[in-house]
Design an enzyme around this catalytic site. Structure first.
Site, PDB file in Angstrom:
ATOM      1  N   ASN A  92      50.272 -23.142  -1.752  1.00  0.00           N
ATOM      2  CA  ASN A  92      51.309 -22.134  -1.583  1.00  0.00           C
ATOM      3  C   ASN A  92      52.664 -22.812  -1.440  1.00  0.00           C
ATOM      4  OD1 ASN A  92      51.827 -19.160  -1.014  1.00  0.00           O
ATOM      5  ND2 ASN A  92      52.834 -20.128   0.745  1.00  0.00           N
ATOM      6  N   LYS A 110      49.664 -20.038 -10.778  1.00  0.00           N
ATOM      7  CA  LYS A 110      49.681 -18.616 -10.453  1.00  0.00           C
ATOM      8  C   LYS A 110      51.114 -18.117 -10.371  1.00  0.00           C
ATOM      9  CE  LYS A 110      47.307 -16.577  -7.379  1.00  0.00           C
ATOM     10  NZ  LYS A 110      46.925 -15.488  -8.287  1.00  0.00           N
ATOM     11  N   ASP A 141      58.200 -17.944   1.396  1.00  0.00           N
ATOM     12  CA  ASP A 141      57.303 -18.118   0.261  1.00  0.00           C
ATOM     13  C   ASP A 141      58.119 -18.241  -1.023  1.00  0.00           C
ATOM     14  OD1 ASP A 141      54.289 -17.758  -0.650  1.00  0.00           O
ATOM     15  OD2 ASP A 141      55.553 -16.656  -2.059  1.00  0.00           O
ATOM     16  N   GLU A 160      56.817 -17.950  -4.171  1.00  0.00           N
ATOM     17  CA  GLU A 160      56.189 -17.158  -5.242  1.00  0.00           C
ATOM     18  C   GLU A 160      55.285 -17.980  -6.154  1.00  0.00           C
ATOM     19  OE1 GLU A 160      55.160 -13.681  -6.098  1.00  0.00           O
ATOM     20  OE2 GLU A 160      57.213 -13.560  -5.371  1.00  0.00           O
TER      21      GLU A 160
END
Length: 206
Positions: A105, A138, A121, A123
């Protein structure tokens, strides 16, 4: 809490800070807090917090607009090393809580606050499923959309570089986390803690 470290079982509020304003929070449980690793567990049912006020140029948090109010499914473990712009998240699946895979992440390096840690975050992520031979990227298209929206001004190159760095390490067979975390089990006495009153009033960490 000893000094500025959390003890196992402590509630650690993980907040996301966008352009100096808190726009999301969730209560996690400290698993380990050492000089080399901060391991936080997001338990099933942990409530999501969204501030009632705030001016966010990119809009409200996407989980808020989608109506997500708590973490569903199995909990996840988040492994974060000081100063690094990502966490290694551990996921489980199915009734037997089988290991599902590693989730890389991309995020701001965590910054400590009196109630927990702040981050944001990014993304863009990588995922390596338990039964897969290789990782996959992702949210590549979503990351591009976030850049158009202006969520990460001046950060695009650095975020992509961190993803590329992780991919290169994985391609080289590097494993900078302990694979034994895949078998980790939470304390059965743990339940989802509530967000403390005033979680959105604590000034963001700088």
């Amino acid at each position: 809490m000893a000094a500025d470290r959390f003890a196992p079982g402590d509630t650690v509020v993980r907040r996301e800070v966008l352009r100096g304003e808190v726009w999301f929070a969730c209560p996690t449980i400290c698993v380990e807090d050492s000089p080399d690793l901060l391991a936080l567990y997001l338990p099933p049912g942990a409530e999501f917090g969204f501030p009632e006020t705030g001016v966010f140029p990119c809009g409200r948090h996407p989980w808020e607009t989608a109506g997500h109010r708590s973490w569903s499914g199995h909990g996840k473990l988040m492994l974060q090393r000081p100063g690094e712009a990502h966490s290694v998240d551990v996921f489980w699946t199915g009734p037997g809580r089988d290991f599902a895979g590693w989730y890389f992440n991309l995020q701001d390096p965590v910054r400590r606050t009196p109630i927990g840690v702040d981050t944001l975050d990014h993304e863009l992520d990588l995922w390596w499923g338990a039964d897969a031979d290789r990782y996959v990227w992702k949210d590549v298209e979503m990351f591009a959309q976030r850049l158009v929206e202006g969520r990460y001004p001046g950060m695009a190159d650095a975020i992509q570089a961190e993803g590329d760095r992780i991919a290169a390490l994985l391609d080289a067979g590097e494993r900078w986390w302990d694979p034994a975390w895949a078998q980790w089990q939470p304390d059965p006495a743990w339940s989802a803690p509530p967000l403390p009153t005033g979680w959105d009033q604590v000034p963001p960490a700088r």
